[in-house]
Design a protein around this motif. Structure first.
Motif, short mmCIF file in Angstrom:
data_model
loop_
_atom_site.label_atom_id
_atom_site.label_comp_id
_atom_site.label_asym_id
_atom_site.label_seq_id
_atom_site.Cartn_x
_atom_site.Cartn_y
_atom_site.Cartn_z
N PHE A 53 0.81 -1.21 0.00
CA PHE A 53 0.00 0.00 0.00
C PHE A 53 0.85 1.27 0.00
O PHE A 53 0.47 2.27 -0.57
CB PHE A 53 -0.96 0.00 1.19
CG PHE A 53 -2.31 -0.56 0.86
CD1 PHE A 53 -3.29 0.24 0.29
CD2 PHE A 53 -2.59 -1.90 1.08
CE1 PHE A 53 -4.53 -0.27 -0.03
CE2 PHE A 53 -3.83 -2.42 0.76
CZ PHE A 53 -4.80 -1.61 0.20
N ILE B 149 -10.13 2.69 0.01
CA ILE B 149 -9.22 1.79 0.73
C ILE B 149 -7.87 2.44 1.00
O ILE B 149 -6.96 1.79 1.48
CB ILE B 149 -9.00 0.49 -0.06
CG1 ILE B 149 -8.44 0.83 -1.44
CG2 ILE B 149 -10.27 -0.30 -0.19
CD1 ILE B 149 -7.74 -0.30 -2.08
N GLY C 294 -6.08 -0.88 4.54
CA GLY C 294 -5.69 -2.14 3.93
C GLY C 294 -5.45 -3.22 4.98
O GLY C 294 -5.99 -4.32 4.88
N ILE D 166 -6.94 -7.79 -2.39
CA ILE D 166 -5.96 -7.55 -1.33
C ILE D 166 -5.02 -8.76 -1.23
O ILE D 166 -3.82 -8.61 -1.00
CB ILE D 166 -6.64 -7.28 0.03
CG1 ILE D 166 -7.48 -6.00 -0.07
CG2 ILE D 166 -5.60 -7.13 1.13
CD1 ILE D 166 -8.04 -5.53 1.26
#
Lengths: 116, 116
Positions: free
Chosen positions: A20, B23, B29, B98
DNA sequence: CCGAATCCTCAGGGATACTG
DNA sequence: CAGTATCCCTGAGGATTCGG
């Protein structure tokens, strides 16, 4: 909680957090997506594709993506100058999941339309 | 570039941008991922799982995820209080991606290990 | 055309203390 | 236990100007 905020082992080795941080920020997702759609884009083309970005953020974001080895930067030493950006192999590996994310986003946007 | 930054049609309808806003942030996350791994987590458990988060950010992030309909919040009116969080169906739909992202992160982390 | 260099704003996030 | 409430600060991002 919140003792020793930095160098926290959980964060340092968490691959979700790692990923991320690499694709976070306001523009990275879209840049990667547009580069995937068009294969190759010049600096100015990218700028026009992201109407809300400034030259500073465009340059800065492209540099970060380049350092993280997600995109290639090819300079043509001509006048006027010309610079082309494209995805690296590592960058391409992110596409399946951005595709997934985009499909999810499309679905949510549709749902929101329904309500109105 | 950069004329009329807000209400830009490209941004308003771009599903990639839409999804990333939902997100993004420092913790979303990981929270989604941990909720997927454990199915149900209490407030305090989440806090311990993210050692670098403060109560303010934990509460705030959970509220945002709840408003976006990605997680459920179930309150037990007991003493002492008890609140459980879990993924909604819409939230579950994000898990494949994810997962994908996490695998990518693991691979990158390994590559970085190799260099050292 | 493709940036670099400044300066500046603001919101995301942090620290700390308190409560039902 | 599961939060609120404040105050505070950093850094991501914006506006503008300049250069090869």
């Amino acid at each position: 909680m919140q003792k020793k905020r930095k160098e926290c082992p959980e964060v340092a080795t968490c691959s979700v957090d790692y990923a991320f941080r690499r694709i976070g920020g306001k523009y990275k997702g879209r840049i990667l997506w547009y580069l995937h759609e068009h294969s190759i884009l010049r600096y100015g083309e990218l700028g026009r594709t992201l109407p809300d970005i400034t030259t500073k953020m465009l340059t800065q974001t492209l540099r970060e993506l380049e350092i993280d080895n997600l995109i290639n930067r090819k300079v043509y030493h001509e006048v006027p100058p010309k610079v082309e950006y494209s995805l690296t192999e590592v960058g391409e590996e992110l596409i399946p999941f951005i595709t997934h994310l985009k499909e999810w986003g499309d679905k949510q946007l549709e749902r929101e339309q329904m309500k109105n």
